[in-house]
Write a protein that holds these residues in place. Structure first.
Motif, PDB file in Angstrom:
ATOM      1  N   UNK A   1       0.868  -1.169   0.000  1.00 31.74           N
ATOM      2  CA  UNK A   1       0.000   0.000   0.000  1.00 31.74           C
ATOM      3  C   UNK A   1       0.906   1.220   0.000  1.00 31.74           C
ATOM      4  N   UNK A   2       0.723   2.091  -0.985  1.00 32.51           N
ATOM      5  CA  UNK A   2       1.536   3.296  -1.108  1.00 32.51           C
ATOM      6  C   UNK A   2       0.647   4.518  -0.943  1.00 32.51           C
ATOM      7  N   UNK A   3       0.868   5.258   0.128  1.00 33.65           N
ATOM      8  CA  UNK A   3       0.120   6.478   0.382  1.00 33.65           C
ATOM      9  C   UNK A   3       0.823   7.647  -0.300  1.00 33.65           C
ATOM     10  N   UNK A   4       0.048   8.584  -0.837  1.00 30.69           N
ATOM     11  CA  UNK A   4       0.606   9.644  -1.682  1.00 30.69           C
ATOM     12  C   UNK A   4       0.388  11.050  -1.132  1.00 30.69           C
ATOM     13  N   UNK A   5       0.126  11.174   0.163  1.00 30.26           N
ATOM     14  CA  UNK A   5      -0.257  12.452   0.743  1.00 30.26           C
ATOM     15  C   UNK A   5       0.741  13.578   0.597  1.00 30.26           C
ATOM     16  N   UNK A   6       2.004  13.293   0.516  1.00 29.90           N
ATOM     17  CA  UNK A   6       3.015  14.347   0.405  1.00 29.90           C
ATOM     18  C   UNK A   6       3.626  14.407  -0.993  1.00 29.90           C
ATOM     19  N   UNK A   7       3.017  13.725  -1.963  1.00 24.20           N
ATOM     20  CA  UNK A   7       3.663  13.520  -3.259  1.00 24.20           C
ATOM     21  C   UNK A   7       3.062  14.364  -4.374  1.00 24.20           C
ATOM     22  N   UNK A   8       3.924  14.666  -5.340  1.00 23.26           N
ATOM     23  CA  UNK A   8       3.474  15.199  -6.618  1.00 23.26           C
ATOM     24  C   UNK A   8       3.231  14.012  -7.546  1.00 23.26           C
ATOM     25  N   UNK A   9       2.627  14.253  -8.685  1.00 21.11           N
ATOM     26  CA  UNK A   9       2.400  13.173  -9.652  1.00 21.11           C
ATOM     27  C   UNK A   9       3.733  12.624 -10.144  1.00 21.11           C
ATOM     28  N   UNK A  10       4.760  13.477 -10.266  1.00 18.39           N
ATOM     29  CA  UNK A  10       6.095  13.030 -10.650  1.00 18.39           C
ATOM     30  C   UNK A  10       6.684  12.103  -9.586  1.00 18.39           C
ATOM     31  N   UNK A  11       6.462  12.436  -8.307  1.00 18.14           N
ATOM     32  CA  UNK A  11       6.924  11.569  -7.219  1.00 18.14           C
ATOM     33  C   UNK A  11       6.264  10.201  -7.302  1.00 18.14           C
ATOM     34  N   UNK A  12       4.969  10.178  -7.593  1.00 17.11           N
ATOM     35  CA  UNK A  12       4.237   8.910  -7.701  1.00 17.11           C
ATOM     36  C   UNK A  12       4.789   8.093  -8.863  1.00 17.11           C
ATOM     37  N   UNK A  13       5.016   8.743 -10.001  1.00 21.80           N
ATOM     38  CA  UNK A  13       5.584   8.047 -11.166  1.00 21.80           C
ATOM     39  C   UNK A  13       6.931   7.403 -10.818  1.00 21.80           C
ATOM     40  N   UNK A  14       7.811   8.166 -10.188  1.00 24.45           N
ATOM     41  CA  UNK A  14       9.144   7.654  -9.827  1.00 24.45           C
ATOM     42  C   UNK A  14       9.048   6.517  -8.823  1.00 24.45           C
TER      43      UNK A  14
END
Length: 170
Positions: free
Chosen positions: A56-69
């Protein structure tokens, strides 16, 4: 973990460092969670990818670029990735929550399960998230919202948990 198993509840946790990840792996877990704050720690994510456990990957502090990487690194392994839209504020204000991110994730990450992690009061936002296509919901639960600590104020109580789950099922 023993208590969770006795109650027929899946036990998992979010390790915040490699030592904790190693400890959890010794417990023979079936799933792991990466906290939002670690999404840009690609070396740490590489360790997760080698577990081949669902993540499970939470994305609360991420940009879309961070999620992609992050997904590029995690997808090196054979883990199923559950991606959670999240607002990392405790508690979150309603005007800070953008459920349209779920649509973006559904369109962009078609090979992943998309979910929602909420820290806002009440149960209506997770119900809306499921109506939009989220397949996993994470909410903090407390026995007493007046206890010390930021999680309690951002949590739902047992009655709200019952309402949320019944509303989602409806």
């Amino acid at each position: 973990k023993d208590i969770a198993e006795d109650c027929n509840v899946e036990f998992f946790a979010s390790p915040w460092d490699e030592k904790s990840l190693d400890f959890l792996l010794e417990l023979d877990l079936n799933i792991l969670k990466i906290p939002s704050i670690e999404i840009t720690n690609l070396e740490f994510l590489d360790k997760f990818s080698k577990t081949n456990l669902p993540i499970i990957l939470s994305t609360g502090t991420a940009t879309i670029d961070d999620v992609d990487k992050a997904l590029d690194v995690l997808n090196k392994g054979k883990s199923e990735i559950i991606l959670l839209q999240c607002t990392s504020a405790y508690p979150s204000k309603f005007d800070e929550i953008d459920l349209n991110v779920i649509n973006t994730f559904l369109d962009r990450y078609v090979n992943n399960i998309i979910g929602y992690s909420g820290h806002e009061p009440g149960v209506h936002i997770p119900v809306a998230a499921v109506a939009m296509g989220a397949r996993v919901v994470e909410k903090h639960v407390t026995l007493n919202k007046k206890m010390n600590g930021t999680d309690h104020a951002a949590s739902i109580d047992m009655e709200e948990l019952k309402l949320m789950t019944s509303s989602i099922r409806e």
